[in-house]
Write a protein that holds these residues in place. Structure first.
Motif, PDB file in Angstrom:
ATOM      1  N   MET A   3       0.826  -1.207   0.000  1.00 13.54           N
ATOM      2  CA  MET A   3       0.000   0.000   0.000  1.00 13.54           C
ATOM      3  C   MET A   3       0.860   1.256   0.000  1.00 13.54           C
ATOM      4  O   MET A   3       0.558   2.222  -0.717  1.00 13.54           O
ATOM      5  CB  MET A   3      -0.919  -0.014   1.226  1.00 13.54           C
ATOM      6  CG  MET A   3      -2.029  -1.028   1.128  1.00 13.54           C
ATOM      7  SD  MET A   3      -3.156  -0.910   2.526  1.00 13.54           S
ATOM      8  CE  MET A   3      -3.747   0.752   2.336  1.00 13.54           C
ATOM      9  N   LEU A  13      -1.327  -6.828  -3.854  1.00 15.16           N
ATOM     10  CA  LEU A  13      -2.388  -6.431  -2.932  1.00 15.16           C
ATOM     11  C   LEU A  13      -3.694  -7.187  -3.160  1.00 15.16           C
ATOM     12  O   LEU A  13      -4.718  -6.878  -2.551  1.00 15.16           O
ATOM     13  CB  LEU A  13      -2.635  -4.922  -3.046  1.00 15.16           C
ATOM     14  CG  LEU A  13      -1.487  -4.029  -2.567  1.00 15.16           C
ATOM     15  CD1 LEU A  13      -1.726  -2.571  -2.986  1.00 15.16           C
ATOM     16  CD2 LEU A  13      -1.327  -4.121  -1.057  1.00 15.16           C
ATOM     17  N   PHE A  16      -9.547  -3.930   1.730  1.00 17.62           N
ATOM     18  CA  PHE A  16      -9.408  -2.595   1.154  1.00 17.62           C
ATOM     19  C   PHE A  16     -10.726  -1.826   1.244  1.00 17.62           C
ATOM     20  O   PHE A  16     -10.726  -0.610   1.450  1.00 17.62           O
ATOM     21  CB  PHE A  16      -8.954  -2.693  -0.300  1.00 17.62           C
ATOM     22  CG  PHE A  16      -8.635  -1.349  -0.919  1.00 17.62           C
ATOM     23  CD1 PHE A  16      -7.444  -0.704  -0.609  1.00 17.62           C
ATOM     24  CD2 PHE A  16      -9.519  -0.735  -1.789  1.00 17.62           C
ATOM     25  CE1 PHE A  16      -7.149   0.534  -1.162  1.00 17.62           C
ATOM     26  CE2 PHE A  16      -9.226   0.500  -2.350  1.00 17.62           C
ATOM     27  CZ  PHE A  16      -8.041   1.139  -2.039  1.00 17.62           C
TER      28      PHE A  16
END
Length: 211
Positions: free
Chosen positions: A99, A121, A177
């Motif tokens: 991130m 991710l 997320f």
């Protein structure tokens, strides 16, 4: 971590004897909702809250995932109390560093690097051909950066635009997320009331600078 690193932040004591998988029992904290307080230090406390969440997210990899206005209060002593840790999220070191790198690459508009970050991710499955996705993501990022660069990015709108890609490409929004974007959105909304120039990228810069 929050008690030691940020003395302005208060976390209620948890009573483990009365806590179960479905019930979280904590101590009572006096105060008023941060979003409704008229005290002069509210703007400073909002910034403390943002820093606190960035430390949870990018340092600890374990963060409070439900920071709605009712869970953020100003104590009579002028401290920020964060309530209700019933919804939390863990991030691995790979996700944390991914991130931070993605934000740094976004600032520099290095879109090929961001696409590779998105594989790490879990936005893009490993082994997928990245060439068709790159120009689509580049268009989304260009729109997000238009009119002020990274400092003026609305992360909720960016997440919404990214979600549209999932209908046509092998691209997905990982559950962790979605929780992060929700938390950031709440904090931004509260912060912008007191400071129209607030930019969460500014607060995240100390982490990005090490990339």
């Amino acid at each position: 971590m929050m008690r030691n690193d940020l003395p302005q932040v208060v976390v209620p004591k948890t009573y483990e004897k009365y806590t179960s998988r479905r019930v979280l029992m904590t101590g009572w904290v006096e105060g008023e909702k941060l979003s409704q307080s008229t005290e002069s230090d509210v703007e400073e406390l909002v910034n403390v809250g943002v820093i606190c969440y960035l430390k949870q997210l990018l340092d600890a990899g374990f963060f409070h995932a439900d920071p709605h206005p009712g869970n953020l209060i100003r104590t009579p002593e002028g401290k920020l109390a964060i309530l209700d840790f019933g919804l939390v999220t863990k991030l691995t070191d790979d996700k944390k560093y991914g991130m931070i790198e993605a934000i740094a690459h976004l600032i520099h508009r290095d879109y090929p690097a961001i696409v590779k970050n998105f594989v790490k991710l879990d936005f893009i499955p490993d082994g997928v051909n990245l060439e068709p996705i790159l120009p689509v993501l580049a268009k989304v990022f260009d729109q997000a950066l238009e009119g002020g660069g990274a400092k003026n990015i609305n992360f909720q709108e960016l997440a919404s635009d990214l979600a549209q890609i999932t209908f046509d490409y092998p691209f997905r929004i990982p559950p962790y997320f979605a929780l992060i974007i929700r938390a950031i959105g709440v904090l931004e909304d509260i912060a912008l009331v007191g400071n129209p120039d607030f930019a969460i990228v500014d607060e995240a810069y100390p982490y990005i600078a090490h990339v």
